[in-house]
Design a protein around this motif. Structure first.
Motif, PDB file in Angstrom:
ATOM      1  N   VAL A 130       0.838  -1.200   0.000  1.00 49.04           N
ATOM      2  CA  VAL A 130       0.000   0.000   0.000  1.00 49.04           C
ATOM      3  C   VAL A 130       0.873   1.251   0.000  1.00 49.04           C
ATOM      4  O   VAL A 130       0.643   2.195  -0.746  1.00 49.04           O
ATOM      5  CB  VAL A 130      -0.957  -0.016   1.213  1.00 49.04           C
ATOM      6  N   ARG A 131       1.906   1.244   0.833  1.00 49.79           N
ATOM      7  CA  ARG A 131       2.772   2.412   0.943  1.00 49.79           C
ATOM      8  C   ARG A 131       3.441   2.704  -0.405  1.00 49.79           C
ATOM      9  O   ARG A 131       3.560   3.850  -0.840  1.00 49.79           O
ATOM     10  CB  ARG A 131       3.839   2.160   2.016  1.00 49.79           C
ATOM     11  N   LYS A 132       3.843   1.652  -1.097  1.00 50.93           N
ATOM     12  CA  LYS A 132       4.520   1.811  -2.388  1.00 50.93           C
ATOM     13  C   LYS A 132       3.549   2.351  -3.441  1.00 50.93           C
ATOM     14  O   LYS A 132       3.851   3.307  -4.153  1.00 50.93           O
ATOM     15  CB  LYS A 132       5.105   0.447  -2.801  1.00 50.93           C
ATOM     16  N   LEU A 133       2.342   1.726  -3.526  1.00 48.21           N
ATOM     17  CA  LEU A 133       1.401   2.072  -4.586  1.00 48.21           C
ATOM     18  C   LEU A 133       0.798   3.451  -4.378  1.00 48.21           C
ATOM     19  O   LEU A 133       0.650   4.243  -5.315  1.00 48.21           O
ATOM     20  CB  LEU A 133       0.285   1.023  -4.665  1.00 48.21           C
ATOM     21  N   ILE A 134       0.432   3.792  -3.132  1.00 46.24           N
ATOM     22  CA  ILE A 134      -0.270   5.042  -2.890  1.00 46.24           C
ATOM     23  C   ILE A 134       0.685   6.204  -2.672  1.00 46.24           C
ATOM     24  O   ILE A 134       0.532   7.285  -3.233  1.00 46.24           O
ATOM     25  CB  ILE A 134      -1.240   4.903  -1.705  1.00 46.24           C
ATOM     26  N   PHE A 135       1.725   5.971  -1.844  1.00 47.50           N
ATOM     27  CA  PHE A 135       2.611   7.087  -1.529  1.00 47.50           C
ATOM     28  C   PHE A 135       3.916   7.082  -2.320  1.00 47.50           C
ATOM     29  O   PHE A 135       4.734   7.976  -2.188  1.00 47.50           O
ATOM     30  CB  PHE A 135       2.915   7.096  -0.026  1.00 47.50           C
ATOM     31  N   GLY A 136       4.123   6.027  -3.098  1.00 43.77           N
ATOM     32  CA  GLY A 136       5.321   5.982  -3.930  1.00 43.77           C
ATOM     33  C   GLY A 136       6.605   5.866  -3.131  1.00 43.77           C
ATOM     34  O   GLY A 136       7.691   6.153  -3.628  1.00 43.77           O
ATOM     35  N   ASP A 137       6.475   5.461  -1.829  1.00 40.95           N
ATOM     36  CA  ASP A 137       7.662   5.291  -0.991  1.00 40.95           C
ATOM     37  C   ASP A 137       8.477   4.105  -1.468  1.00 40.95           C
ATOM     38  O   ASP A 137       7.934   3.015  -1.621  1.00 40.95           O
ATOM     39  CB  ASP A 137       7.210   5.026   0.455  1.00 40.95           C
TER      40      ASP A 137
END
Ligand code: UDP
Ligand code: MG
Length: 309
Positions: free
Chosen positions: A253-260
């Motif tokens: 989720v963090r990767k997909l939504i926030f691009g982290d």
């Protein structure tokens, strides 16, 4: 005439053999009225001192004294088993040689047996004279056992216990190598009356139980009367899987939504260390049970006799 067998495990108790004998005889005058005979079985658990000679001297004076001597130190549990195996009494009682188990309770014990109890057990209500740290761990142990074992194990229970021949035979039928009497007594069942008394300090000599010996003995108790620790591994496994699943969701989720970007090996190292720690711990528990099973399947005798009279 019925017979009472007094079983006395002795490990380096040279200075207590005779005082015990005298103190015991001083408290059993009531047995004559009950038409009861007595035999005293001193079980020498491989003592290095003059315990055996002391018992032999007593035996020359009194035929009711018997000696069972081991080839080496096998532990108190083995001594108790040997005593039971070689006793003939209709009633059997275990007593420590150091007079920490007051013979003055014997009369009351018999009164209870006459009321129809199969066994009269004792527990000390105080631990006066014992190092506080030892009392603390003892309490922790009993509380833990209550949680994880179905067999009733009483806090402060002593091995000072009188029982009928029937119960003694039931205990003898439990031929396990890893013995934990407090559990075995509870396991065989029967109607048991509990007597309470204040702790009495040892007459002479020193306790044979170091903290380490007691710690190992408590592990014995846990592995012998509970398989709960084995469950621990499964529970930990499930918990860690859940945790891992949550982490995966969180990272995606963090990767997909926030691009982290996925970052940081310190956290990774911590996780690996922690999980491998838990794995080692669980393997260790498994190992404990495996070791006990290994010793059990060898079917070694519980003790080796050197001398008997
Ligand atoms: N004992 C034994 N074998 C051992 C250790 C102890 O037969 O390896 C006997 C000891 O001689 C005594 C009884 O068990 O009669 C209780 O031991 P101790 O008094 O040292 O234990 P504590 O009363 O301190 O728990
Ligand atoms: Mg003692």
């Amino acid at each position: 005439m019925s017979l009472l067998s007094v079983i006395v495990p002795c490990y380096n108790e040279e200075e207590n053999v005779v005082p015990f004998y005298e103190e015991l005889l001083g408290h059993i005058s009531f047995m004559a009225d009950k038409h009861m005979d007595l035999e005293i079985l001193y079980v020498d658990d491989g003592s290095h001192d003059r315990t055996v000679e002391e018992v032999k001297k007593l035996r020359e004076k009194d035929e009711r004294v018997h000696l069972i001597s081991f080839s080496r130190n096998f532990g108190k549990e083995a001594a108790m088993y040997a005593g039971l195996e070689n006793s003939f009494g209709d009633y059997v009682v275990f007593m420590d040689a150091d007079l920490q188990d007051p013979p003055s309770l014997l009369q009351e014990m018999f009164a209870c047996m006459d009321q129809g109890y199969d066994s009269v057990a004792t527990r000390r209500v105080s631990r006066k004279g014992e190092p506080p740290i030892r009392s603390f761990f003892a309490r922790v142990f009993y509380r833990l056992m209550k949680q994880i074992s179905q067999t009733e194990i009483m806090d402060g229970a002593r091995d000072y216990r009188m029982m009928t021949r029937q119960m003694a035979d039931a205990i003898l039928s439990m031929k396990e190598y890893n013995r934990f009497s407090k559990g075995i007594f509870g396991w065989v069942g029967f109607r048991t009356k509990w007597l309470e008394y204040e702790n009495v300090e040892r007459l002479r000599g020193e306790t044979k139980w170091s903290f380490w010996k007691l710690f190992l003995y408590s592990l014995e108790g846990i592995t012998a009367f509970s398989t709960m620790p084995l469950m621990l591994a499964s529970v930990a496994g499930v918990l860690f899987c859940l945790l891992a699943f949550l982490m995966i969701v969180f990272i995606i989720v963090r990767k997909l939504i926030f691009g982290d970007p996925v970052s940081g090996w310190p956290s990774l190292v911590c996780i690996i260390l922690m999980t491998s720690g838990v794995q080692f711990f669980c393997t260790g528990i498994l190992g404990q049970y495996l070791a006990k099973t290994y010793m059990e399947v060898k079917r070694r005798p519980i003790y080796v006799l050197k001398e008997k009279m």
